[in-house]
Scaffold this motif. Structure first.
Motif, PDB file in Angstrom:
ATOM      1  N   GLN A  12     -53.419-120.739  -3.800  1.00 34.72           N
ATOM      2  CA  GLN A  12     -54.591-120.149  -3.161  1.00 34.72           C
ATOM      3  C   GLN A  12     -54.205-119.063  -2.158  1.00 34.72           C
ATOM      4  O   GLN A  12     -54.884-118.034  -2.054  1.00 34.72           O
ATOM      5  CB  GLN A  12     -55.428-121.242  -2.472  1.00 34.72           C
ATOM      6  N   ASP A  13     -53.111-119.276  -1.438  1.00 35.24           N
ATOM      7  CA  ASP A  13     -52.623-118.244  -0.512  1.00 35.24           C
ATOM      8  C   ASP A  13     -52.190-117.001  -1.283  1.00 35.24           C
ATOM      9  O   ASP A  13     -52.448-115.861  -0.859  1.00 35.24           O
ATOM     10  CB  ASP A  13     -51.456-118.781   0.317  1.00 35.24           C
ATOM     11  N   ASN A  14     -51.531-117.203  -2.424  1.00 31.80           N
ATOM     12  CA  ASN A  14     -51.124-116.078  -3.264  1.00 31.80           C
ATOM     13  C   ASN A  14     -52.334-115.273  -3.717  1.00 31.80           C
ATOM     14  O   ASN A  14     -52.345-114.032  -3.653  1.00 31.80           O
ATOM     15  CB  ASN A  14     -50.374-116.568  -4.507  1.00 31.80           C
ATOM     16  N   ILE A  15     -53.350-115.985  -4.198  1.00 30.81           N
ATOM     17  CA  ILE A  15     -54.553-115.321  -4.714  1.00 30.81           C
ATOM     18  C   ILE A  15     -55.253-114.537  -3.609  1.00 30.81           C
ATOM     19  O   ILE A  15     -55.711-113.410  -3.823  1.00 30.81           O
ATOM     20  CB  ILE A  15     -55.503-116.366  -5.331  1.00 30.81           C
ATOM     21  N   GLN A  16     -55.309-115.118  -2.417  1.00 26.18           N
ATOM     22  CA  GLN A  16     -55.944-114.423  -1.305  1.00 26.18           C
ATOM     23  C   GLN A  16     -55.194-113.141  -0.963  1.00 26.18           C
ATOM     24  O   GLN A  16     -55.813-112.083  -0.763  1.00 26.18           O
ATOM     25  CB  GLN A  16     -56.010-115.333  -0.075  1.00 26.18           C
ATOM     26  N   ARG A  17     -53.877-113.198  -0.929  1.00 22.84           N
ATOM     27  CA  ARG A  17     -53.085-112.006  -0.607  1.00 22.84           C
ATOM     28  C   ARG A  17     -53.256-110.929  -1.680  1.00 22.84           C
ATOM     29  O   ARG A  17     -53.390-109.739  -1.367  1.00 22.84           O
ATOM     30  CB  ARG A  17     -51.613-112.363  -0.451  1.00 22.84           C
ATOM     31  N   LEU A  18     -53.265-111.342  -2.931  1.00 22.76           N
ATOM     32  CA  LEU A  18     -53.467-110.391  -4.025  1.00 22.76           C
ATOM     33  C   LEU A  18     -54.827-109.713  -3.916  1.00 22.76           C
ATOM     34  O   LEU A  18     -54.961-108.505  -4.124  1.00 22.76           O
ATOM     35  CB  LEU A  18     -53.355-111.110  -5.376  1.00 22.76           C
ATOM     36  N   GLY A  19     -55.850-110.509  -3.584  1.00 22.55           N
ATOM     37  CA  GLY A  19     -57.196-109.961  -3.476  1.00 22.55           C
ATOM     38  C   GLY A  19     -57.374-109.009  -2.315  1.00 22.55           C
ATOM     39  O   GLY A  19     -58.248-108.129  -2.359  1.00 22.55           O
ATOM     40  N   GLU A  20     -56.563-109.175  -1.277  1.00 26.34           N
ATOM     41  CA  GLU A  20     -56.688-108.335  -0.078  1.00 26.34           C
ATOM     42  C   GLU A  20     -55.891-107.042  -0.174  1.00 26.34           C
ATOM     43  O   GLU A  20     -56.061-106.149   0.661  1.00 26.34           O
ATOM     44  CB  GLU A  20     -56.228-109.136   1.146  1.00 26.34           C
ATOM     45  N   ASP A  21     -55.036-106.921  -1.173  1.00 26.23           N
ATOM     46  CA  ASP A  21     -54.152-105.763  -1.283  1.00 26.23           C
ATOM     47  C   ASP A  21     -54.854-104.637  -2.049  1.00 26.23           C
ATOM     48  O   ASP A  21     -54.843-104.596  -3.273  1.00 26.23           O
ATOM     49  CB  ASP A  21     -52.857-106.155  -1.988  1.00 26.23           C
ATOM     50  N   THR A  22     -55.478-103.729  -1.321  1.00 26.20           N
ATOM     51  CA  THR A  22     -56.244-102.651  -1.957  1.00 26.20           C
ATOM     52  C   THR A  22     -55.338-101.652  -2.671  1.00 26.20           C
ATOM     53  O   THR A  22     -55.732-101.059  -3.683  1.00 26.20           O
ATOM     54  CB  THR A  22     -57.101-101.906  -0.919  1.00 26.20           C
ATOM     55  N   SER A  23     -54.139-101.456  -2.174  1.00 28.12           N
ATOM     56  CA  SER A  23     -53.227-100.525  -2.848  1.00 28.12           C
ATOM     57  C   SER A  23     -52.794-101.082  -4.198  1.00 28.12           C
ATOM     58  O   SER A  23     -52.646-100.336  -5.177  1.00 28.12           O
ATOM     59  CB  SER A  23     -52.004-100.237  -1.975  1.00 28.12           C
ATOM     60  N   LYS A  26     -55.574-100.489  -6.662  1.00 30.29           N
ATOM     61  CA  LYS A  26     -55.591 -99.102  -7.133  1.00 30.29           C
ATOM     62  C   LYS A  26     -54.490 -98.871  -8.157  1.00 30.29           C
ATOM     63  O   LYS A  26     -54.716 -98.245  -9.212  1.00 30.29           O
ATOM     64  CB  LYS A  26     -55.428 -98.137  -5.969  1.00 30.29           C
ATOM     65  N   ASP A  27     -53.289 -99.364  -7.878  1.00 28.82           N
ATOM     66  CA  ASP A  27     -52.180 -99.201  -8.815  1.00 28.82           C
ATOM     67  C   ASP A  27     -52.484 -99.880 -10.150  1.00 28.82           C
ATOM     68  O   ASP A  27     -52.154 -99.356 -11.221  1.00 28.82           O
ATOM     69  CB  ASP A  27     -50.895 -99.793  -8.229  1.00 28.82           C
ATOM     70  N   THR A  28     -53.104-101.048 -10.066  1.00 29.58           N
ATOM     71  CA  THR A  28     -53.456-101.781 -11.279  1.00 29.58           C
ATOM     72  C   THR A  28     -54.450-100.999 -12.125  1.00 29.58           C
ATOM     73  O   THR A  28     -54.290-100.873 -13.346  1.00 29.58           O
ATOM     74  CB  THR A  28     -54.049-103.155 -10.917  1.00 29.58           C
ATOM     75  N   LEU A  29     -55.484-100.473 -11.482  1.00 28.41           N
ATOM     76  CA  LEU A  29     -56.478 -99.692 -12.215  1.00 28.41           C
ATOM     77  C   LEU A  29     -55.850 -98.442 -12.817  1.00 28.41           C
ATOM     78  O   LEU A  29     -56.129 -98.101 -13.980  1.00 28.41           O
ATOM     79  CB  LEU A  29     -57.640 -99.317 -11.301  1.00 28.41           C
ATOM     80  N   LEU A 246     -55.764-112.557 -11.614  1.00 28.29           N
ATOM     81  CA  LEU A 246     -55.379-111.840 -12.833  1.00 28.29           C
ATOM     82  C   LEU A 246     -54.901-110.435 -12.519  1.00 28.29           C
ATOM     83  O   LEU A 246     -53.950-109.946 -13.126  1.00 28.29           O
ATOM     84  CB  LEU A 246     -56.565-111.752 -13.802  1.00 28.29           C
ATOM     85  N   GLN A 247     -55.603-109.745 -11.599  1.00 26.05           N
ATOM     86  CA  GLN A 247     -55.351-108.345 -11.290  1.00 26.05           C
ATOM     87  C   GLN A 247     -55.641-107.446 -12.491  1.00 26.05           C
ATOM     88  O   GLN A 247     -56.506-106.594 -12.455  1.00 26.05           O
ATOM     89  CB  GLN A 247     -53.913-108.136 -10.780  1.00 26.05           C
TER      90      GLN A 247
END
Length: 261
Positions: A12-23, A26-29, A246-247
């Motif tokens: 859950q901590d991992n998922i929260q950090r992934l969700g908060e990383d806006t950069s 953007k890189d994923t998109l 998922l990202q």
């Protein structure tokens, strides 16, 4: 906190950090846009022999959702080559197998209360033949017709009668009006605690030039339809944790969960 709880807390901590990383988002998109432009990335994968036309990450999410919700009916709009309905059928077969092991009862392959209903306006002959020849075809019912036509909706509702746990995947025409009509038609069939997954919400994030010659585009997409539908259906909510973990997904904001009663 026991080891299992500790592991889940880390996830859950991992998922929260992934969700908060806006950069990262953007890189994923950017990667998704480029990979689709260079090589139609999602066309490159198969499930048990059939092209599935999905990101591997979304395939993983579908597996997790089916295992979690344990449906006896999965309704899918959009069949194409059949990979997605074969995926659903294979997961239902695994649920049957696991139930037989748990209950210590014989597994009879041709007898199952579980079913996949696949809907498509044009089931091409070569795809229908390949699906009908697949070993999992006994778990599949195909319905040809527009998913939002009254006669199709009536037929699917009739086939769905008696189902206790229903899961819905929407992946056909991606215009706002079409997806909204599908949500109105099939969303009410979703059982509490289960999902209605709206695929290709990523259209809303695509550059306009990639939507040229298509009836859908930013502002007229599955995501705009899902947002509009959710406004009048408070019993559903977006499961943000799925797209955050998922990202790489075509269904950001499209994993809609019906609240448990």
């Amino acid at each position: 906190m026991n080891p299992i709880q500790q592991f889940e807390r880390e996830v859950q901590d991992n998922i929260q950090r992934l969700g908060e990383d806006t950069s990262l988002a953007k890189d994923t998109l950017d990667w998704m846009i480029k990979s689709d432009t260079v090589g139609s990335y999602t066309y490159n994968f198969r499930w048990l022999g059939r092209p599935i036309i999905q990101y591997p990450q979304d395939i993983q999410a579908m597996q997790e959702i089916i295992w979690e919700t344990r449906p006896d009916l999965i309704i899918e709009t959009g069949i194409a080559h059949g990979g997605s309905i074969i995926l659903s059928a294979s997961m239902l077969a695994l649920l049957d197998y696991c139930d037989a092991q748990t209950n210590q009862t014989p597994l009879i392959p041709d007898v199952s209360a579980r079913r996949v209903i696949g809907i498509d306006i044009d089931i091409r002959a070569h795809n229908r033949a390949a699906i009908e020849q697949h070993p999992l075809n006994h778990l599949i019912t195909m319905v040809q017709g527009s998913s939002i036509a009254a006669e199709t909706i009536d037929k699917v509702h009739e086939l769905a009668s008696g189902a206790k746990r229903v899961l819905v995947f929407l992946d056909s025409n991606h215009t706002h009006d079409h997806v909204l009509a599908e949500l109105e038609a099939y969303g009410p069939l979703v059982s509490p605690g289960s999902y209605c997954v709206v695929f290709d919400t990523v259209v809303e994030d695509m550059p306009l030039h990639l939507c040229a010659n298509k009836p859908w585009h930013p502002g007229n997409s599955p995501r705009t339809a899902a947002r509009a539908w959710l406004e009048n259906h408070p019993d559903f909510e977006i499961d943000h944790d799925i797209h955050r973990k998922l990202q790489i997904t075509v269904a950001r904001d499209g994993y809609l969960k019906r609240k448990a009663i």
